[in-house]
Write a protein that holds these residues in place. Structure first.
Motif, short mmCIF file in Angstrom:
data_model
loop_
_atom_site.label_atom_id
_atom_site.label_comp_id
_atom_site.label_asym_id
_atom_site.label_seq_id
_atom_site.Cartn_x
_atom_site.Cartn_y
_atom_site.Cartn_z
N LEU A 41 0.85 -1.18 -0.24
CA LEU A 41 -0.01 0.20 0.11
C LEU A 41 0.99 1.27 -0.04
O LEU A 41 0.57 2.40 -0.80
CB LEU A 41 -0.96 0.10 1.19
CG LEU A 41 -1.72 1.07 1.33
CD1 LEU A 41 -2.81 1.49 0.19
CD2 LEU A 41 -2.79 1.05 2.58
N LEU A 42 2.02 1.17 0.68
CA LEU A 42 2.89 2.29 0.88
C LEU A 42 3.34 2.95 -0.60
O LEU A 42 3.31 3.88 -0.95
CB LEU A 42 3.92 2.14 1.65
CG LEU A 42 5.11 3.28 1.81
CD1 LEU A 42 4.37 4.58 2.48
CD2 LEU A 42 6.12 2.96 2.69
N VAL A 43 3.61 1.84 -1.59
CA VAL A 43 4.01 2.18 -2.71
C VAL A 43 2.94 2.81 -3.65
O VAL A 43 3.22 3.76 -4.38
CB VAL A 43 4.64 0.77 -3.61
CG1 VAL A 43 4.85 1.00 -4.84
CG2 VAL A 43 5.92 0.22 -2.87
N SER A 44 1.88 2.31 -3.37
CA SER A 44 0.61 2.76 -4.20
C SER A 44 0.30 4.21 -3.51
O SER A 44 0.26 5.27 -4.49
CB SER A 44 -0.58 2.09 -3.90
OG SER A 44 -0.43 0.73 -4.53
N LEU A 45 0.60 4.54 -2.57
CA LEU A 45 0.29 6.00 -2.12
C LEU A 45 1.38 6.83 -2.43
O LEU A 45 1.08 8.04 -2.90
CB LEU A 45 0.21 5.94 -0.58
CG LEU A 45 -1.14 5.36 0.30
CD1 LEU A 45 -0.81 4.88 1.72
CD2 LEU A 45 -2.19 5.86 -0.46
N LEU A 46 2.68 6.44 -2.66
CA LEU A 46 3.72 7.18 -2.95
C LEU A 46 3.60 7.60 -4.58
O LEU A 46 3.77 8.71 -4.82
CB LEU A 46 5.21 6.41 -2.57
CG LEU A 46 5.48 6.47 -0.86
CD1 LEU A 46 6.73 5.75 -0.76
CD2 LEU A 46 5.67 8.02 -0.41
N GLU A 47 3.08 6.52 -5.05
CA GLU A 47 2.91 6.74 -6.53
C GLU A 47 1.80 7.79 -6.68
O GLU A 47 1.96 8.70 -7.62
CB GLU A 47 2.39 5.45 -7.51
CG GLU A 47 3.73 4.50 -7.66
CD GLU A 47 3.37 3.26 -7.83
OE1 GLU A 47 2.01 2.91 -8.06
OE2 GLU A 47 4.24 2.38 -8.55
#
Length: 158
Positions: free
Chosen positions: A92-98
């Motif tokens: 999820l962190l990767v999705s949010l940063l994107e």
């Protein structure tokens, strides 16, 4: 037939009722009606904001989605973004940063915990090269969309 005085008295009563409902302190009927019109516009805006919040909540709380808490506050120069889930959310962190990158939001400071639960607290500032200004509602919608996309991606993998 109804007399003119009776009609005038009924109109006066209705205007006084309208005045009290709209919390108007106006005395003449034109101002009472203008105040009522403004009051109606304010109510329409409140309804619109509530409908947006409801649709955003429904988007983030699809049947397959995890219950998430998302809050975005406007700071003097940027936003405070809080995301919380009681369950761990790998990826999820990767999705949010994107999503932040797509918005042109620079993360100035962040605290993240992904062990037993997911918690993100971040301070983001707008990219100075960006021509259009963004507001807290846009950031919140982007976060909710990133959560939805992440959730749909994890559902397909299972």
């Amino acid at each position: 037939m109804v007399s003119r005085e009776h009609k005038r008295a009924e109109l006066h009563e209705k205007l006084q009722l309208l005045r009290s409902i709209t919390n108007s302190h106006a005395v003449n009927k034109t101002t009472i009606i203008v105040d009522a019109s403004k009051y109606i516009e304010e109510l329409k805006q409140k309804v619109e904001r509530l409908n947006q919040d409801i649709s955003a909540a429904q988007t983030s709380n699809d049947q397959n989605a995890l219950p998430m808490q998302v809050a975005v506050e406007t700071l003097e120069k940027g936003f405070l973004i809080n995301v919380f889930s009681e369950k761990s959310c790998p990826g999820l962190l990767v999705s949010l940063l994107e999503a932040f990158e797509e918005l042109g939001l620079n993360i100035l400071e962040a605290r993240v915990s992904c062990t037993d639960s997911f918690r993100l607290q971040a301070v983001g500032g707008e990219n100075e090269e960006q021509s259009e200004s963004i507001d807290a509602q846009v950031v919140k919608q982007a976060v909710l969309q990133a959560i939805k996309n992440w959730s749909e991606g994890t559902d397909q993998q299972e």
